[in-house]
Design an enzyme around this catalytic site. Structure first.
Site, PDB file in Angstrom:
ATOM      1  N   ASP A 127       0.842  -1.192   0.000  1.00  0.00           N
ATOM      2  CA  ASP A 127       0.000   0.000   0.000  1.00  0.00           C
ATOM      3  C   ASP A 127       0.880   1.245   0.000  1.00  0.00           C
ATOM      4  OD1 ASP A 127      -2.390   1.366  -0.048  1.00  0.00           O
ATOM      5  OD2 ASP A 127      -2.623   1.376   2.132  1.00  0.00           O
ATOM      6  N   TYR A 129       1.141   5.685  -0.535  1.00  0.00           N
ATOM      7  CA  TYR A 129       0.628   6.863   0.184  1.00  0.00           C
ATOM      8  C   TYR A 129       0.708   8.055  -0.768  1.00  0.00           C
ATOM      9  CZ  TYR A 129      -0.106   9.443   4.631  1.00  0.00           C
ATOM     10  OH  TYR A 129      -0.609  10.194   5.670  1.00  0.00           O
ATOM     11  N   HIS A 134      -4.538  13.614   0.994  1.00  0.00           N
ATOM     12  CA  HIS A 134      -4.746  12.814   2.214  1.00  0.00           C
ATOM     13  C   HIS A 134      -3.555  13.006   3.157  1.00  0.00           C
ATOM     14  CE1 HIS A 134      -6.004   9.441   4.740  1.00  0.00           C
ATOM     15  NE2 HIS A 134      -4.775   8.960   4.650  1.00  0.00           N
ATOM     16  N   ARG A 143       0.720  17.619  12.761  1.00  0.00           N
ATOM     17  CA  ARG A 143       1.836  18.557  12.625  1.00  0.00           C
ATOM     18  C   ARG A 143       1.354  19.766  11.818  1.00  0.00           C
ATOM     19  NH1 ARG A 143       3.355  13.606  11.194  1.00  0.00           N
ATOM     20  NH2 ARG A 143       3.053  14.177   9.014  1.00  0.00           N
ATOM     21  N   GLU A 199     -10.712   3.850   3.558  1.00  0.00           N
ATOM     22  CA  GLU A 199      -9.826   4.679   2.741  1.00  0.00           C
ATOM     23  C   GLU A 199     -10.102   4.366   1.279  1.00  0.00           C
ATOM     24  OE1 GLU A 199      -5.730   4.136   3.966  1.00  0.00           O
ATOM     25  OE2 GLU A 199      -5.979   5.520   5.659  1.00  0.00           O
ATOM     26  N   GLU A 201      -9.129   4.039  -2.338  1.00  0.00           N
ATOM     27  CA  GLU A 201      -7.860   3.878  -3.068  1.00  0.00           C
ATOM     28  C   GLU A 201      -8.093   3.220  -4.423  1.00  0.00           C
ATOM     29  OE1 GLU A 201      -4.458   2.429  -1.001  1.00  0.00           O
ATOM     30  OE2 GLU A 201      -5.201   3.021   0.988  1.00  0.00           O
ATOM     31  N   ASP A 233      -9.045   0.334   1.924  1.00  0.00           N
ATOM     32  CA  ASP A 233      -8.079  -0.011   2.970  1.00  0.00           C
ATOM     33  C   ASP A 233      -8.719   0.316   4.319  1.00  0.00           C
ATOM     34  OD1 ASP A 233      -5.827  -0.477   4.500  1.00  0.00           O
ATOM     35  OD2 ASP A 233      -4.883   1.432   4.001  1.00  0.00           O
ATOM     36  N   ARG A 237      -8.640   3.381  13.321  1.00  0.00           N
ATOM     37  CA  ARG A 237      -7.788   4.530  13.661  1.00  0.00           C
ATOM     38  C   ARG A 237      -7.260   4.478  15.093  1.00  0.00           C
ATOM     39  NH1 ARG A 237      -6.434   5.735   8.683  1.00  0.00           N
ATOM     40  NH2 ARG A 237      -8.197   6.370   7.394  1.00  0.00           N
ATOM     41  N   GLN A 240      -4.514   1.997  15.124  1.00  0.00           N
ATOM     42  CA  GLN A 240      -3.419   2.566  14.329  1.00  0.00           C
ATOM     43  C   GLN A 240      -2.621   3.594  15.136  1.00  0.00           C
ATOM     44  OE1 GLN A 240      -4.876   4.312  10.689  1.00  0.00           O
ATOM     45  NE2 GLN A 240      -2.845   4.776   9.880  1.00  0.00           N
ATOM     46  N   TYR A 244       1.350   2.378  15.591  1.00  0.00           N
ATOM     47  CA  TYR A 244       2.083   2.612  14.336  1.00  0.00           C
ATOM     48  C   TYR A 244       3.531   3.053  14.493  1.00  0.00           C
ATOM     49  CZ  TYR A 244       1.925   7.775  14.049  1.00  0.00           C
ATOM     50  OH  TYR A 244       2.113   9.110  14.241  1.00  0.00           O
ATOM     51  N   LYS A 253      -4.748  -2.351   9.957  1.00  0.00           N
ATOM     52  CA  LYS A 253      -5.065  -2.425   8.534  1.00  0.00           C
ATOM     53  C   LYS A 253      -5.283  -3.862   8.061  1.00  0.00           C
ATOM     54  CE  LYS A 253      -3.785   1.964   7.418  1.00  0.00           C
ATOM     55  NZ  LYS A 253      -4.576   2.903   6.617  1.00  0.00           N
ATOM     56  N   THR A 257      -8.916  -6.009   3.552  1.00  0.00           N
ATOM     57  CA  THR A 257      -8.840  -5.025   2.472  1.00  0.00           C
ATOM     58  C   THR A 257      -9.840  -5.476   1.422  1.00  0.00           C
ATOM     59  OG1 THR A 257      -6.485  -4.663   2.879  1.00  0.00           O
ATOM     60  CG2 THR A 257      -7.344  -3.943   0.740  1.00  0.00           C
ATOM     61  N   THR A 360      -4.693   6.718  -0.083  1.00  0.00           N
ATOM     62  CA  THR A 360      -6.023   7.325  -0.065  1.00  0.00           C
ATOM     63  C   THR A 360      -6.101   8.490  -1.038  1.00  0.00           C
ATOM     64  OG1 THR A 360      -6.159   6.750   2.253  1.00  0.00           O
ATOM     65  CG2 THR A 360      -7.793   8.307   1.428  1.00  0.00           C
ATOM     66  N   GLU A 374     -10.483  12.352   7.720  1.00  0.00           N
ATOM     67  CA  GLU A 374     -10.399  13.708   7.181  1.00  0.00           C
ATOM     68  C   GLU A 374     -11.740  14.437   7.324  1.00  0.00           C
ATOM     69  OE1 GLU A 374      -8.592  11.477   3.727  1.00  0.00           O
ATOM     70  OE2 GLU A 374      -8.083  13.537   3.197  1.00  0.00           O
TER      71      GLU A 374
HETATM   72 CA    CA Z   1      -3.999   3.184   2.840  1.00  0.00          CA
END
Ligand code: CA
Length: 429
Positions: A127, A129, A134, A143, A199, A201, A233, A237, A240, A244, A253, A257, A360, A374
């Site tokens: 997968d 990114y 996203h 951040r 997600e 994708e 996906d 959360r 995750q 992570y 994850k 899928t 995503t 999001e």
């Molecule tokens: Ca993904």
């Protein structure tokens, strides 16, 4: 290559194919299906029907026959591009000219009476990114001053996913259990995810692979891509967020899928290739191994994507699914060829049936956001549905449906078929 199989004036003698939202004669996607109670076999979607390719073998080119054995499409998609094109041309003739109509008619199955399967034996699933919106939208939550990591515009970021839990559209989504630690808790607890998300994708199917140690030059990457699907996906959360660091996604994850069941071939999508949008001024040029003029001119796809949610309450009231978002696949920061070349650039070998996820696909504005993370800003701003229900993340009984449509001027649009799943409660056994 655009040829007579893309001619918008051509029609099929199968009436439901003409004007079909997904599967007109110009599409001809491949899949693995079972007629009621029968064994899986290769098929091609045409209108509301599936043609049994194994049973139709006597009408197909010799080069394809040997590839249609077994219950996956790996052999077919590992065959040469010329063999695959010959098969497409043959199927186009069989389904547009009525020369063999009576023979073909007995080999068609109504699609709504068939069961679809994962079309390939997937050796590896990776997968990426590549959805920069996203990455920006999510990065900003953690951040605000520097949403993207310093590597993002140089490296197509990815991680190795789990092939064993890739399933076809319609598979129920069992809410995963796992460790989650809310910010106000001192220690984690184990139980059903409370922040289950999706997600949106694009999935990329690999055909011919590369030998271990031999990279795939960017100019040849497209030769290794045989087709596309939609990919969800599913992401827990809360699991995750806790698991992570420092190695990336793992159990948040790998519980499932979901992919759309039909392989939309690169040949069918030829009229829908568009230029990769230029990078914003000030962004770095990709390193030379990721740059190819032809890929930049034709390496993106003109796909319209839509995401729908249907809650149990909406279903009970007879309401239609609510469109959560819509957008275009051309917002990906990297082309699929760049993803393939980067993946093999260290000598890692790809194989027929490998699956890549794009990452995503999102947008800079909320009408195109590709995940609830999001849309609800990490669960801080609940979404209100037209019937007054609210959601921060997915609840049991909720159904998610993705659709994709390839569009181009003066061409017949082709669709991917649905990528859907209904959430069911966690296994508390
Ligand atoms: Ca993904």
């Amino acid at each position: 290559m655009i040829d007579h199989t893309h001619d918008p004036k051509r029609v099929s003698w199968i009436a439901s194919a003409n004007g079909h939202v997904d599967f007109p004669i110009q599409n001809l996607p491949f899949g693995i299906f079972s007629p009621a109670q029968d064994v899986p076999r290769a098929g091609v979607a045409i209108g509301d029907y599936i043609l049994d390719l194994k049973a139709a073998e006597f009408l197909l080119p010799a080069s394809s026959k040997a590839c249609l054995v077994g219950t996956t499409l790996n052999a077919l998609f590992a065959s040469s591009a010329s063999a695959r094109l010959e098969l497409r041309h043959c199927l186009f003739d069989l389904l547009s000219k009525d020369t063999h109509r009576s023979a073909i008619e007995s080999l068609l199955h109504a699609a709504d009476g068939c069961t679809m399967h994962v079309p390939m034996a997937i050796g590896d699933y990776t997968d990426f990114y590549a959805g920069i919106h996203h990455a920006n939208n999510v990065g900003r939550q953690f951040r605000p001053d520097q949403p993207l990591m310093p590597n993002y515009k140089y490296v197509p970021i990815g991680y190795h996913g789990r092939a064993s839990s890739v399933r076809p559209s319609g598979t129920r989504v069992t809410r995963p259990n796992g460790q989650r630690k809310p910010v106000d808790a001192d220690v984690p607890s184990f139980g059903p995810s409370r922040r289950l998300d999706y997600e949106l994708e694009l999935g990329v199917w690999i055909g011919q692979g590369n030998a271990l140690g031999e990279p795939i030059p960017i100019a040849k990457a497209a030769n290794h891509i045989v087709g596309f699907c939609l990919l969800n996906d599913w992401s827990a959360r809360d699991l995750q967020a806790w698991e992570y660091q420092p190695l990336g996604p793992f159990l948040a994850k790998s519980f499932l899928t979901t992919i759309s069941s039909w392989v939309i071939t690169a040949e069918a999508l030829a009229p829908f290739r568009i230029a990769q949008p230029p990078r914003p001024k000030g962004d770095p040029q990709p390193l030379p191994y990721l740059w190819d003029d032809d890929d930049q001119q034709h390496g993106a796809l003109s796909l319209e994507l839509e995401v729908f949610l249907l809650t149990p309450q909406m279903r009970a009231s007879g309401l239609a699914a609510y469109r959560l978002s819509h957008g275009s696949a051309n917002t990906l920061y990297w082309t699929v060829a760049q993803l393939v070349t980067h993946h093999a650039s260290n000598g890692c070998n790809l194989s027929a049936g490998d699956l890549l996820g794009s990452g995503t696909i999102s947008a800079s504005t909320s009408d195109g956001y590709g995940s609830l993370l999001e849309i609800t800003i990490g669960g801080k701003r609940p979404l209100t549905l037209p019937n007054g229900e609210t959601r921060t993340f997915l609840e049991d009984g909720d159904e998610m449906v993705f659709t994709a449509k390839a569009i181009a001027d003066d061409m017949i649009s082709i669709g991917f078929g649905p990528c859907s799943g209904v959430i069911q409660s966690a296994n508390l056994g």
